[in-house]
Motif scaffolding. Structure first.
Motif, PDB file in Angstrom:
ATOM      1  N   GLU A   1     -47.576 -12.057  -8.404  1.00 52.22           N
ATOM      2  CA  GLU A   1     -48.027 -10.878  -7.663  1.00 52.22           C
ATOM      3  C   GLU A   1     -49.540 -10.796  -7.643  1.00 52.22           C
ATOM      4  OE1 GLU A   1     -47.149  -6.048  -7.558  1.00 52.22           O
ATOM      5  OE2 GLU A   1     -46.584  -7.241  -9.303  1.00 52.22           O
TER       6      GLU A   1
ATOM      7  N   TYR B   1     -33.023 -12.993 -12.424  1.00 49.63           N
ATOM      8  CA  TYR B   1     -33.949 -12.029 -11.828  1.00 49.63           C
ATOM      9  C   TYR B   1     -33.328 -11.408 -10.580  1.00 49.63           C
ATOM     10  CZ  TYR B   1     -38.320 -10.166  -9.918  1.00 49.63           C
ATOM     11  OH  TYR B   1     -39.298  -9.336  -9.422  1.00 49.63           O
TER      12      TYR B   1
ATOM     13  N   GLU C   1     -38.707 -14.271  -9.327  1.00 48.62           N
ATOM     14  CA  GLU C   1     -39.946 -13.497  -9.291  1.00 48.62           C
ATOM     15  C   GLU C   1     -40.920 -14.049  -8.255  1.00 48.62           C
ATOM     16  OE1 GLU C   1     -43.346 -11.883 -12.458  1.00 48.62           O
ATOM     17  OE2 GLU C   1     -41.748 -13.250 -13.104  1.00 48.62           O
TER      18      GLU C   1
ATOM     19  N   GLU D   1     -43.605  -9.675  -0.671  1.00 49.96           N
ATOM     20  CA  GLU D   1     -44.651  -8.660  -0.576  1.00 49.96           C
ATOM     21  C   GLU D   1     -45.906  -9.215   0.098  1.00 49.96           C
ATOM     22  OE1 GLU D   1     -46.344  -5.107  -3.395  1.00 49.96           O
ATOM     23  OE2 GLU D   1     -45.924  -7.019  -4.339  1.00 49.96           O
TER      24      GLU D   1
ATOM     25  N   ASP E   1     -39.854 -12.822  -4.884  1.00 46.51           N
ATOM     26  CA  ASP E   1     -40.126 -11.393  -4.785  1.00 46.51           C
ATOM     27  C   ASP E   1     -41.596 -11.142  -4.429  1.00 46.51           C
ATOM     28  OD1 ASP E   1     -38.674  -9.071  -4.794  1.00 46.51           O
ATOM     29  OD2 ASP E   1     -38.969  -8.653  -6.920  1.00 46.51           O
TER      30      ASP E   1
ATOM     31  N   LEU F   1     -34.070  -9.291  -7.093  1.00 53.29           N
ATOM     32  CA  LEU F   1     -35.155  -8.978  -6.162  1.00 53.29           C
ATOM     33  C   LEU F   1     -35.397  -7.477  -6.067  1.00 53.29           C
ATOM     34  CD1 LEU F   1     -34.453 -11.408  -3.164  1.00 53.29           C
ATOM     35  CD2 LEU F   1     -36.139 -11.671  -4.988  1.00 53.29           C
ATOM     36  N   LYS F   2     -36.687  -7.114  -6.037  1.00 53.25           N
ATOM     37  CA  LYS F   2     -37.076  -5.716  -5.874  1.00 53.25           C
ATOM     38  C   LYS F   2     -37.611  -5.443  -4.473  1.00 53.25           C
ATOM     39  CE  LYS F   2     -38.471  -5.729 -10.739  1.00 53.25           C
ATOM     40  NZ  LYS F   2     -39.620  -5.669 -11.694  1.00 53.25           N
ATOM     41  N   ASN F   3     -38.019  -6.521  -3.773  1.00 56.82           N
ATOM     42  CA  ASN F   3     -38.675  -6.353  -2.468  1.00 56.82           C
ATOM     43  C   ASN F   3     -37.816  -6.785  -1.293  1.00 56.82           C
ATOM     44  OD1 ASN F   3     -41.158  -5.343  -3.467  1.00 56.82           O
ATOM     45  ND2 ASN F   3     -41.788  -7.417  -4.037  1.00 56.82           N
ATOM     46  N   SER F   4     -36.496  -6.844  -1.492  1.00 55.43           N
ATOM     47  CA  SER F   4     -35.631  -7.299  -0.395  1.00 55.43           C
ATOM     48  C   SER F   4     -35.706  -6.384   0.821  1.00 55.43           C
ATOM     49  CB  SER F   4     -34.185  -7.415  -0.882  1.00 55.43           C
ATOM     50  OG  SER F   4     -33.712  -6.173  -1.373  1.00 55.43           O
TER      51      SER F   4
END
Length: 366
Positions: free
Chosen positions: A234, A285, A253, A260, A256, A287-290
């Motif tokens: 990130e 892991y 990660e 972004e 992900d 995904l948080k940004n799908s």
């Protein structure tokens, strides 16, 4: 009689990293009569170089898990990429002294063709089109006395180089001035993608797992290289992005963070998911940004090399050797010596963050 050691798949490892002596073993009990063994219209080969590759782990899975390849049979030998020398032949077009490379059984001497050992990719299960089933089987090395060693046929001219080339040509659509992020940039596939991207005039960001690999990828021409163990995906992409294209060898990660960093209408080429190999499903892991796939109208495309072989194999065989001869494509191989070390070489290749610089290969004979 001549000793004929082989690498045997002894037990399925489940979600864990395979263990030498438990899941992968060296069988030294077999012998072969090189002069009298029946060829039955085939040909006899001597193995020179073995190529440990991530696809080996995929074939260790439980047969109940659907995927793009057949699974290994417990008690049978490993089948994977290698370079071999023809010792005897009854097959038209295959001559004594020919060097060949492709999928084969991992043993010192083999009567070919080892048909049961091919990838057995089933296009009818996965795609509307078909392709030549022999496309990943043994083929003759076109220029064994060329400007580069035979080990190049396990890297730039082998499966890693072919995977990178067909994916880049068929999916990336790279353009001068665009930015691409390549995860696992020091791998055989990643190193090729880095160089192909630079040949297109793209800015290249690459992640690696060690400082030694970072130096290697910089030598290949990457503009920005970061060690993900020291700087987060990130943070690095926020500093050096945004990106137009993401080449994913890792997943998790890394993917992900790429979602972004991708610009609207950007695209991701999903080539590998090594971050989830040897990890139980509950620990993988998530995904948080799908949600950004829809909001940015992103395109994500997964592929395996047989998907694009019919379209690009000719171009690969023509262009890559020429680019190598002129020094525009380079590679290094991390060499392990000895057939007895082949099982450990597989495990080392699969281990997260292994420190080998260059494509891992095992030289078993001259």
């Amino acid at each position: 009689m001549t000793s004929n050691p082989r690498v045997v798949f002894a037990k399925r490892p489940g979600d864990a990293l395979p263990v030498v002596g438990e899941h992968i073993i060296l069988d030294t009990s077999r012998t072969i009569d090189l002069d009298k063994v029946p060829l039955n219209g085939g040909f006899l080969t001597k193995t020179l170089i073995l190529s440990p590759e991530p696809a080996i782990r995929e074939r260790m899975r439980d047969p109940s898990i659907t995927s793009y390849s057949t699974t290994y049979t417990v008690g049978a030998p490993i089948v994977a990429f290698a370079v071999v020398l023809v010792l005897r032949s009854e097959k038209e077009g295959i001559n004594v002294g020919d060097y060949m490379y492709g999928q084969t059984i991992w043993e010192a001497y083999t009567v070919q063709p080892y048909i049961e050992g091919r990838i057995n990719y089933k296009p009818e299960d996965w795609a509307p089109d078909t392709f030549d089933m022999d496309s990943l089987a043994l083929r003759t090395v076109p220029n064994p006395n060329g400007l580069y060693p035979l080990s190049r046929y396990t890297s730039l001219l082998g499966t890693p180089g072919l995977t990178a080339f067909v994916g880049f040509e068929g999916i990336v659509e790279g353009k001068e001035g665009q930015t691409i992020f390549v995860s696992s940039g020091g791998s055989g596939v990643g190193a090729m993608v880095v160089q192909l991207s630079k040949l297109k005039g793209m800015k290249v960001i690459a992640s690696v797992g060690s400082d030694a690999k970072a130096e290697y990828v910089r030598r290949l021409g990457a503009d920005v290289v970061f060690n993900y163990k020291k700087q987060s995906y990130e943070s690095a992409l926020a500093q050096h992005g945004p990106i137009n294209v993401y080449w994913d060898n890792v997943g998790g990660e890394s993917l992900d963070a790429a979602l972004e960093a991708l610009v609207p209408l950007g695209r991701a080429v999903i080539c590998g998911v090594v971050s989830s190999d040897n990890v139980p499903p509950a620990e993988r892991y998530r995904l948080k940004n799908s949600h950004l796939i829809m909001k940015k109208r992103l395109t994500l495309r997964g592929f395996i090399v047989p998907d694009l072989i019919p379209q690009f194999i000719g171009k690969f065989m023509t262009e890559v050797p020429a680019l190598m001869a002129t020094g525009k494509l380079k590679s290094e191989e991390a060499i392990t010596q000895g057939f007895e070390n082949a099982p450990q070489a597989i495990v080392n290749m699969l281990s997260s963050g292994h420190n080998a610089v260059g494509k891992p290969v095992v030289v078993v004979a001259e």
